[in-house]
Design a protein around this motif. Structure first.
Motif, PDB file in Angstrom:
ATOM      1  N   ALA D 134     108.514 -12.006  -4.116  1.00  0.00           N
ATOM      2  CA  ALA D 134     109.408 -13.135  -4.409  1.00  0.00           C
ATOM      3  C   ALA D 134     108.712 -14.424  -3.998  1.00  0.00           C
ATOM      4  N   PRO D 135     107.730 -14.868  -4.809  1.00  0.00           N
ATOM      5  CA  PRO D 135     106.795 -15.902  -4.330  1.00  0.00           C
ATOM      6  C   PRO D 135     107.393 -17.289  -4.147  1.00  0.00           C
ATOM      7  N   GLY D 136     108.609 -17.555  -4.602  1.00  0.00           N
ATOM      8  CA  GLY D 136     109.203 -18.865  -4.358  1.00  0.00           C
ATOM      9  C   GLY D 136     110.174 -18.846  -3.191  1.00  0.00           C
ATOM     10  N   HIS D 137     110.340 -17.707  -2.542  1.00  0.00           N
ATOM     11  CA  HIS D 137     111.397 -17.585  -1.543  1.00  0.00           C
ATOM     12  C   HIS D 137     110.999 -18.250  -0.220  1.00  0.00           C
ATOM     13  N   PRO D 138     111.927 -18.961   0.429  1.00  0.00           N
ATOM     14  CA  PRO D 138     111.571 -19.671   1.675  1.00  0.00           C
ATOM     15  C   PRO D 138     111.041 -18.766   2.778  1.00  0.00           C
ATOM     16  N   ILE D 139     111.375 -17.482   2.742  1.00  0.00           N
ATOM     17  CA  ILE D 139     110.867 -16.581   3.793  1.00  0.00           C
ATOM     18  C   ILE D 139     109.361 -16.355   3.648  1.00  0.00           C
ATOM     19  N   THR D 140     108.799 -16.672   2.485  1.00  0.00           N
ATOM     20  CA  THR D 140     107.360 -16.478   2.273  1.00  0.00           C
ATOM     21  C   THR D 140     106.542 -17.752   2.499  1.00  0.00           C
ATOM     22  N   GLU D 141     107.186 -18.807   2.952  1.00  0.00           N
ATOM     23  CA  GLU D 141     106.486 -20.084   3.143  1.00  0.00           C
ATOM     24  C   GLU D 141     105.235 -19.922   4.004  1.00  0.00           C
ATOM     25  N   GLY D 142     104.132 -20.423   3.481  1.00  0.00           N
ATOM     26  CA  GLY D 142     102.892 -20.432   4.242  1.00  0.00           C
ATOM     27  C   GLY D 142     102.102 -19.141   4.233  1.00  0.00           C
ATOM     28  N   LEU D 143     102.608 -18.128   3.560  1.00  0.00           N
ATOM     29  CA  LEU D 143     101.893 -16.848   3.507  1.00  0.00           C
ATOM     30  C   LEU D 143     100.916 -16.806   2.337  1.00  0.00           C
ATOM     31  N   GLY D 144      99.970 -15.869   2.425  1.00  0.00           N
ATOM     32  CA  GLY D 144      99.139 -15.532   1.281  1.00  0.00           C
ATOM     33  C   GLY D 144      99.863 -14.520   0.407  1.00  0.00           C
ATOM     34  N   GLU D 145      99.104 -13.811  -0.422  1.00  0.00           N
ATOM     35  CA  GLU D 145      99.751 -12.866  -1.336  1.00  0.00           C
ATOM     36  C   GLU D 145     100.263 -11.620  -0.632  1.00  0.00           C
ATOM     37  N   TYR D 146      99.690 -11.327   0.522  1.00  0.00           N
ATOM     38  CA  TYR D 146     100.194 -10.177   1.294  1.00  0.00           C
ATOM     39  C   TYR D 146      99.893 -10.397   2.765  1.00  0.00           C
ATOM     40  N   ILE D 147     100.575  -9.605   3.587  1.00  0.00           N
ATOM     41  CA  ILE D 147     100.304  -9.561   5.023  1.00  0.00           C
ATOM     42  C   ILE D 147      99.597  -8.241   5.284  1.00  0.00           C
ATOM     43  N   GLU D 148      98.506  -8.319   6.039  1.00  0.00           N
ATOM     44  CA  GLU D 148      97.699  -7.134   6.294  1.00  0.00           C
ATOM     45  C   GLU D 148      97.909  -6.689   7.733  1.00  0.00           C
ATOM     46  N   LEU D 149      98.310  -5.433   7.906  1.00  0.00           N
ATOM     47  CA  LEU D 149      98.471  -4.881   9.250  1.00  0.00           C
ATOM     48  C   LEU D 149      97.595  -3.644   9.343  1.00  0.00           C
ATOM     49  N   GLU D 150      96.562  -3.741  10.179  1.00  0.00           N
ATOM     50  CA  GLU D 150      95.538  -2.698  10.177  1.00  0.00           C
ATOM     51  C   GLU D 150      96.114  -1.336  10.545  1.00  0.00           C
ATOM     52  N   HIS D 151      97.046  -1.336  11.481  1.00  0.00           N
ATOM     53  CA  HIS D 151      97.699  -0.082  11.858  1.00  0.00           C
ATOM     54  C   HIS D 151      99.177  -0.324  12.041  1.00  0.00           C
ATOM     55  N   GLY D 190     127.643 -14.788   6.300  1.00  0.00           N
ATOM     56  CA  GLY D 190     126.413 -14.598   7.048  1.00  0.00           C
ATOM     57  C   GLY D 190     125.287 -14.046   6.196  1.00  0.00           C
ATOM     58  N   LYS D 191     124.076 -14.503   6.486  1.00  0.00           N
ATOM     59  CA  LYS D 191     122.890 -14.004   5.784  1.00  0.00           C
ATOM     60  C   LYS D 191     122.158 -13.009   6.680  1.00  0.00           C
ATOM     61  N   ILE D 192     121.647 -11.962   6.052  1.00  0.00           N
ATOM     62  CA  ILE D 192     120.983 -10.880   6.765  1.00  0.00           C
ATOM     63  C   ILE D 192     119.609 -10.667   6.160  1.00  0.00           C
ATOM     64  N   PHE D 193     118.594 -10.494   7.029  1.00  0.00           N
ATOM     65  CA  PHE D 193     117.257 -10.172   6.538  1.00  0.00           C
ATOM     66  C   PHE D 193     116.738  -8.971   7.311  1.00  0.00           C
ATOM     67  N   ALA D 217     112.534 -16.670   8.344  1.00  0.00           N
ATOM     68  CA  ALA D 217     113.806 -15.977   8.123  1.00  0.00           C
ATOM     69  C   ALA D 217     114.918 -16.617   8.949  1.00  0.00           C
ATOM     70  N   VAL D 218     114.587 -17.048  10.168  1.00  0.00           N
ATOM     71  CA  VAL D 218     115.597 -17.737  10.989  1.00  0.00           C
ATOM     72  C   VAL D 218     116.069 -18.993  10.271  1.00  0.00           C
ATOM     73  N   ARG D 219     115.135 -19.751   9.741  1.00  0.00           N
ATOM     74  CA  ARG D 219     115.492 -20.995   9.049  1.00  0.00           C
ATOM     75  C   ARG D 219     116.363 -20.693   7.824  1.00  0.00           C
ATOM     76  N   TRP D 220     115.984 -19.648   7.080  1.00  0.00           N
ATOM     77  CA  TRP D 220     116.746 -19.252   5.895  1.00  0.00           C
ATOM     78  C   TRP D 220     118.150 -18.772   6.250  1.00  0.00           C
ATOM     79  N   ALA D 221     118.281 -18.054   7.369  1.00  0.00           N
ATOM     80  CA  ALA D 221     119.555 -17.398   7.709  1.00  0.00           C
ATOM     81  C   ALA D 221     120.516 -18.289   8.477  1.00  0.00           C
ATOM     82  N   ALA D 222     120.072 -19.475   8.891  1.00  0.00           N
ATOM     83  CA  ALA D 222     120.948 -20.349   9.682  1.00  0.00           C
ATOM     84  C   ALA D 222     122.214 -20.683   8.902  1.00  0.00           C
ATOM     85  N   PRO D 223     123.346 -20.750   9.590  1.00  0.00           N
ATOM     86  CA  PRO D 223     124.607 -21.005   8.875  1.00  0.00           C
ATOM     87  C   PRO D 223     124.655 -22.429   8.326  1.00  0.00           C
TER      88      PRO D 223
END
Lengths: 240, 240, 240, 240
Positions: D134-151, D190-193, D217-223
């Motif tokens: 969802a590349p326009g969604h505020p929860i993705t602000e500042g990210l690249g195309e994916y998050i990499e977690l080695e383990h 209420g918003k839930i993520f 997500a905190v910014r997005w979920a604020a009332p």
């Protein structure tokens, strides 16, 4: 966000110059009233109209626009396909788009929706009540349970659009119809909001709740800074 | 439903006539293999291909089609805009449309989606696993938890489509990507299903689970008998 | 599907035995009228009511039920938590659930929705019109553009439910309200449809369009034969 | 918004006090690391843990909380039903809720979802890649195309949740699974993520992209400040 959101308010601006009934309500055009409301909300606003060169929507203007609002009605066909294409690309790259009232039949909205966007309508001073059905949504900030418009043109279902990602308002009309009046979509990285009210012979854009919704929608639709998406032939990713 | 659902299987049918690697897998064209599978499922099936007059999609053929399946790749631009318009109108009136694999870039799919429909891709015999994420959906009838395809072309996110109304499959690829591989939409009264697998150099349409999904999708996308929608200027409704 | 869908019509069945106004309309209970309509549509139907042992919903009955319809109002709290839990598990395993009118406040619906399911209401013989907003959806098969109910109890927004996966009907009420009257959900492998009309003092379940919607919804909500889902600790999959 | 969003970071805080492998990574608890990241982002942050009186979630604390984050795993059953009820009511009234990793099985999440929230899992140091869908969604602000977690611990489909209103991330795991890793919902106002990563034996909450997602997500979920909803018996509205 420390810098102001940059809004371009686009208007066909023909009814106001031809119909005294319309110019009595919007002497400087619908765009001027919307622009003033948005300036008061703290946005950085410019306007653009159909009969300006390139409809006022040069590549430079669009590149400096975070959110574009669109009002058109009698002259949808006079909007050049090249400009429509340009606006669409800018939406894909993140520009927000707020489509107002009869803009449901604009080339840009139909192209982004992929449907006819047709509907029922009636000019008979129906009473309209826009009920909030998404009460936590930022576009409803500061509103009561509904927006009351004493007189408006009726738009009725079936409204031939894709099911909205979020349905924010449903209108009730005294003549017996309902309408999905506030509809959110995403296309590419751009956010789109369709907002129903705003017939040219009625002072709807002077209404404080209508102005508030448009301001809220601008804030919701503003682009977020982030990555470029990469398309096409791509090597496999390194694995750990 | 006592009468059989009428399916038209459309295929570009050029790779198969030019590339021996493809014709070895699909000697009579991809459409023939899909059509045979659908006939076995009890549908009334015909085929149509790009190089027939009107691409085989006359108004009469479309009027007698409940569900159209679409495979195209190298010649999207050779599909005439007039025929695309005709197919789109038929979808609005209720015809189902199943878009397969590289059909993501077809004129008809892009026009119905309103986005670029772009994606990442790689031909390197990735291993693909299509996970069911909508386990009660009729398109998944008879499947296990996933469909396994030992080799397929990779398609990766971001897939530039509107968020599906229902997301049915998500693909995993051994090269490190994921993809929304089964996507449901409605446009007008027509139902649309995009289904990812089916690269022309791989015998994917011979796979029983792939055939099953296409059959299920045809059943899901078949039109329902109902009212005409009425658009335009409408009098107020009588009240009691 | 060669064998008939098995429906259990559940009814609280208390208003009918206490209120002559209700028994005049439904002398054998609301469930009997609904069951007869469903039998006529070709389903295999049984009924169950609150005051039977285990509310008529033994494990055996539920295991033989493809779709359960639910009408309750004054005695939601008398439904035992154990039976609610049993019904919920059966929904997760694929049983369809059609929740009618005041069933919005039943334990089972609130538990499956996760919200209060509260709403506005008024008993004043409002005129209701249920507009179709999803014209390709199987639940609307055979309907016109709206269902007209000369008199009904009003239910108004905000209806405190999760946004429906598909919104099928929106009601207009003469008193000024709108309501999301036909709402589709999935929970586990089970499909759920909430359908608004059906106040006990009005002969709504005798209305042919209302009967048709319930029949359509049963067909839509019937389970599909498929895999067991596997949860828990799982080894890595073999890779090719 | 001129005043800071008030966040309460809730943590079960038992693994860290019992398992040296966990305390080596989170010596002051997972909550402390998350709280520090959120403070750095400019939020007004407090923490609360299971073994405090009322789990640290008094009515007063909840009334002063705009967004609550929730991490729990081994002691879901020790969370009192009364507190769960209190949190749920606060969500209905607008408080945002960010559910992390094994919180998928918390009482509060299951109650708000209405499903089992079950899934596949495996502790075998899978490599994880969270793709943005969802590349326009505020929860993705500042990210690249994916998050990499080695383990990370693997979580796999089927994830038994309602279809998300917006699906933001889809995870790829080296062992062959996919997972819907970022899921948006609304319940009441209420918003839930739900956000997947965060196994206690891996330093995931030290990862800058994971911290960024939680902040977004905190910014997005604020009332949002707005009306009270009105439920119950309601008179007809005045008509003009």
């Amino acid at each position: 966000m420390t810098t102001a959101i940059r809004v371009t308010v686009w208007n066909e601006y023909r009814h106001e110059r031809r119909n005294p009934k319309v110019s009595a309500i919007y002497p400087d055009g619908i765009h001027t009233v919307i622009a003033q409301a948005l300036q008061t909300s703290g946005f950085q606003v410019r306007t653009a109209t159909l009969d300006e060169p390139e409809h006022g929507l040069t590549q430079e203007v669009l590149d400096q626009t975070d959110v574009l609002t669109w009002w058109g009605h009698m002259a949808h066909k006079d909007v050049s396909d090249e400009i429509v294409e340009r606006v669409q690309q800018r939406v894909f790259n993140g520009m927000g788009l707020i489509v107002l009232h009869s803009g449901h039949f604009s080339k840009i909205f139909k192209r982004l929706m992929g449907t006819t966007c047709d509907l029922k309508w009636r000019e008979s001073n129906d009473h309209e009540r826009l009920w909030v059905v998404a009460p936590g949504h930022p576009i409803t900030e500061g509103l009561g349970e509904y927006i009351e418009l004493e007189h408006e043109e009726m738009y009725g279902e079936h409204f031939d659009i894709p099911a909205p990602e979020t349905l924010v308002f449903v209108s009730w009309f005294s003549g017996g119809e309902v309408f999905r009046s506030g509809c959110c979509y995403t296309r590419g990285q751009g956010k789109i909001f369709y907002f129903r009210p705003g017939h040219e012979t009625i002072p709807t854009y002077h209404h404080p709740d209508v102005q508030r919704v448009i301001s809220n929608a601008v804030r919701w639709a503003a682009p977020i800074p982030r990555m470029q998406r990469i398309f096409g032939n791509t090597p496999a990713l390194e694995q750990h």
